[in-house]
Every structure is written in C-alpha cells, then in structure tokens.
Design a protein around this motif. Structure first.
Motif, PDB file in Angstrom:
ATOM      1  N   GLN A 151     -35.978   5.154  -8.935  1.00 42.49           N
ATOM      2  CA  GLN A 151     -36.621   4.403 -10.006  1.00 42.49           C
ATOM      3  C   GLN A 151     -36.038   4.887 -11.328  1.00 42.49           C
ATOM      4  O   GLN A 151     -36.003   6.084 -11.601  1.00 42.49           O
ATOM      5  CB  GLN A 151     -38.129   4.610  -9.977  1.00 42.49           C
ATOM      6  CG  GLN A 151     -38.877   3.743 -10.978  1.00 42.49           C
ATOM      7  CD  GLN A 151     -40.378   3.913 -10.890  1.00 42.49           C
ATOM      8  OE1 GLN A 151     -40.873   4.574  -9.980  1.00 42.49           O
ATOM      9  NE2 GLN A 151     -41.095   3.340 -11.827  1.00 42.49           N
ATOM     10  N   SER A 186     -36.987   5.876  -4.196  1.00 43.69           N
ATOM     11  CA  SER A 186     -37.505   5.387  -5.472  1.00 43.69           C
ATOM     12  C   SER A 186     -38.998   5.657  -5.655  1.00 43.69           C
ATOM     13  O   SER A 186     -39.499   5.672  -6.779  1.00 43.69           O
ATOM     14  CB  SER A 186     -37.242   3.884  -5.618  1.00 43.69           C
ATOM     15  OG  SER A 186     -37.878   3.159  -4.583  1.00 43.69           O
ATOM     16  N   ASP A 187     -39.726   5.879  -4.551  1.00 41.33           N
ATOM     17  CA  ASP A 187     -41.162   6.151  -4.633  1.00 41.33           C
ATOM     18  C   ASP A 187     -41.423   7.589  -4.221  1.00 41.33           C
ATOM     19  O   ASP A 187     -41.336   7.925  -3.034  1.00 41.33           O
ATOM     20  CB  ASP A 187     -41.928   5.190  -3.715  1.00 41.33           C
ATOM     21  CG  ASP A 187     -43.438   5.343  -3.853  1.00 41.33           C
ATOM     22  OD1 ASP A 187     -43.901   6.316  -4.488  1.00 41.33           O
ATOM     23  OD2 ASP A 187     -44.172   4.488  -3.299  1.00 41.33           O
ATOM     24  N   SER A 206     -35.346  -0.254  -9.869  1.00 43.60           N
ATOM     25  CA  SER A 206     -34.596   0.855  -9.276  1.00 43.60           C
ATOM     26  C   SER A 206     -33.095   0.587  -9.362  1.00 43.60           C
ATOM     27  O   SER A 206     -32.647  -0.552  -9.481  1.00 43.60           O
ATOM     28  CB  SER A 206     -34.993   1.054  -7.811  1.00 43.60           C
ATOM     29  OG  SER A 206     -34.769  -0.144  -7.081  1.00 43.60           O
TER      30      SER A 206
END
Length: 344
Positions: free
Chosen positions: A100, A186-187, A116
């Motif tokens: 991200q 990304s998380d 992202s």
C-alpha cells in the motif's frame, strides 16, 4: 507514433541509457527473469508510452523496479511485518512485493487506480546500475508486444519493439526465463498471498517465514482490476496455435499430426524431441530434462518456433508437474495455450 532509432546499448554504455530513462525515454533492460520495458515511474507521459507501444490494457498495473528496499520504505503507507524479511531473503531476486503506497508519488497509470503498487529489485548488475545512475524508479513490464511470449534476449525485444523505443540495454540471455513471483503484502493485518507464481515458490516462502502463505487462484471478473500483472488477460501466446501435451499422449499427438498432414513444431525436453523429430516439422529442445531448463526455454522456444521460417499449424508443448517451479511453468503455458490440451 513517432518512429525512432532503437539503440543497442552494451553494459559499457549504461550511463547513456540511464540519462535517456531519467528524461522520459523508453529503455528496455535485462533482468534475471525476462527483459523489461523501462520508463521513469514518476513521469506520466513516459509510463503512458509503455502502454502505447506494448498495446497493453490500461487497467493492468505495472511493477516498479528499484535498486534497494530502502527506496520502498519511502513510498509505503504501512510496512507489512513480513515485507522486510521477504526483501532481506530474496532481494535482489525474482520476487515482487505489492505494498500500500502513499498517494501522488508515481504516475497515475502505474497502479491502474489501485491504492497499492508492486515493487521489485531485479538480480541483474547492469540494470541495478542503470537504476542507480538514473536516480529514479522505473516501471518494467515485459519488453514485448502485449500478450506475446515474454522476451529473454536482446533479439526478442528488438523483434517486437524496434522503431518504437529509444534503446535496449543488452546483457545476454536471462537466467530464469519466466516472470517473478508476485506476493501481496499490502494489508499488514493479513498473511502474505501469492498472486502470480514464479521461481520463488510458495513452499520456499512458507519455510523461510514460518507461516502459512496462500495462493490466489480465483478467476477475475471482466470488471475487476487485477492487483498483479498476468492475472486477467491471455498472456505469453505466439501467433501459432499452442496445444499442451501430457506425457502419455505424445504417441497419439504425433499420429494426429501425420494423419492430418499438419506442419507441427514441438517444444519439450531432449528425450521427447528425439522421439518425435522424424515425424514433426520442427523441434525446440530445452537444454536438458530439468524443470529449470524447461522454464528457461519456454518463451525462447515458443518464439523460435513461431517466428521461424516454417509456417506452422500448431506448436505442441510438453506438460510438466505443477509443483515447485513447475507451477510457474504451467501457469504461463496454460495461458499461452488458452487452457487447451491435445485430446487424442
């Protein structure tokens, strides 16, 4: 489109190539996987040019190439707890990290509207020096016409993009031959997920991280924007029809070729090529029967058979076990063949 002279840069001419890249030119560069089409990731006009010359769909995001993980840290919003470990273990190398990112850092075309961006540090000294001298991160999708087999040599790039890009940095044939493994980090609240298989396998990553890593196999809907290149579109396909052939089906496949008077090419290991050579028009043998040799020769073989002097009716390609590196091999082959097997 303006026709350009496409320069051939050697590794001794990296400085000239770097200046062209920095100022918005299109520069193809070598990596350990395939040759990439480089453009300044901060320059919207340059990045748009990549889509234009490749004929690439604009909802297909690009991978940003960097020369260190420290660069990535400057771009991300929140670093995944395993991102540093992945970079320490595999960079430089064939692993792409989806992170991200902060807004308005890169040209809008890079992310295809997603929050992202994908990052990679390639394992090629010439390209790392190119990026360092240019002083900018560079997008680098495969340096070919979109949908065709990816280029693994200077000659492949020149065949597809001569007169369309500023130049090609030549460092010989690539070592691996298929694109990088793409993993989504990304998380920070979720475990890493592999979106595209490559030379670095799920089993390796799980062992090195000590956690369960999933593999995203769902098929995207038409309206969905892929998080990673290679997830949505037909890829890696020559103009000639490709059929996958299972190990037990080679005798039937050869019989079918003879019975129908087909001009057929075969892409396989030495043993199979030796067995079928007398009954087919052309063969391209991997250097040996190993999975690494098959992966390294997949794109080169499809290009050699498709672009050769013979006008082939079909290219028959060996199916290999979908395990380890074979997962990446079969991922590319299935897309090249539009999922079609020889059925005797």
């Amino acid at each position: 489109m303006e026709i350009k002279e496409t320069k051939h840069w050697t590794v001794d001419e990296i400085g000239e190539a770097a200046q062209k890249l920095k100022k918005g030119g299109l520069v193809a560069f070598p990596t350990e996987t395939v040759y990439g089409l480089g453009a300044n990731a901060m320059n919207s006009d340059a990045v748009s040019g990549v889509f234009d010359v490749k004929g690439r769909p604009h909802d297909n995001p690009l991978i940003v190439h960097v020369n260190s993980f420290e660069q990535v840290k400057d771009y991300v919003v929140a670093l995944h707890p395993y991102a540093q470990k992945l970079a320490d273990t595999y960079w430089p190398g064939p692993l792409t990290l989806i992170c991200q990112t902060k807004t308005d850092l890169f040209a809008k075309e890079v992310s295809a509207g997603l929050p992202s961006v994908s990052f990679r540090m390639p394992d090629n000294e010439a390209t790392l020096m190119l990026l360092k001298k240019a002083g900018v991160p560079a997008v680098g999708p495969s340096a070919n016409t979109s949908g065709k087999p990816s280029p693994t040599t200077y000659e492949h790039v020149y065949h597809d993009l001569q007169g369309k890009i500023d130049g090609i940095l030549d460092d010989g044939a690539t070592k691996i031959g298929v694109e990088s493994t793409v993993i989504d980090v990304s998380d920070p609240e979720q475990n890493p997920m592999i979106l595209r298989p490559g030379a670095i396998t799920k089993e390796q990553i799980q062992q090195d991280l000590g956690i369960e890593v999933s593999y995203d196999k769902h098929l995207l809907e038409t309206s969905e924007t892929p998080k990673s290149p290679g997830m949505k579109y037909k890829h890696y396909s020559p103009d000639t029809k490709v059929l996958m052939v299972k190990k037990q089906d080679w005798p039937a496949a050869v019989h079918w070729v003879k019975e129908n008077n087909l001009c057929a090419g075969v892409l396989a290991g030495p043993r199979i090529c030796d067995e079928v050579r007398a009954n087919t028009a052309a063969t391209f043998s991997y250097s040996d029967d190993s999975m690494l040799a098959a992966t390294r020769g997949l794109y080169a073989g499809m290009r050699a058979l498709d672009e050769g002097q013979l006008s082939l009716d079909v290219i028959l390609v060996a199916v290999l076990p979908e395990e380890g590196l074979g997962l990446a091999y079969m991922n590319r082959l299935k897309k090249a063949a539009a999922q079609k097997y020889f059925e005797g």
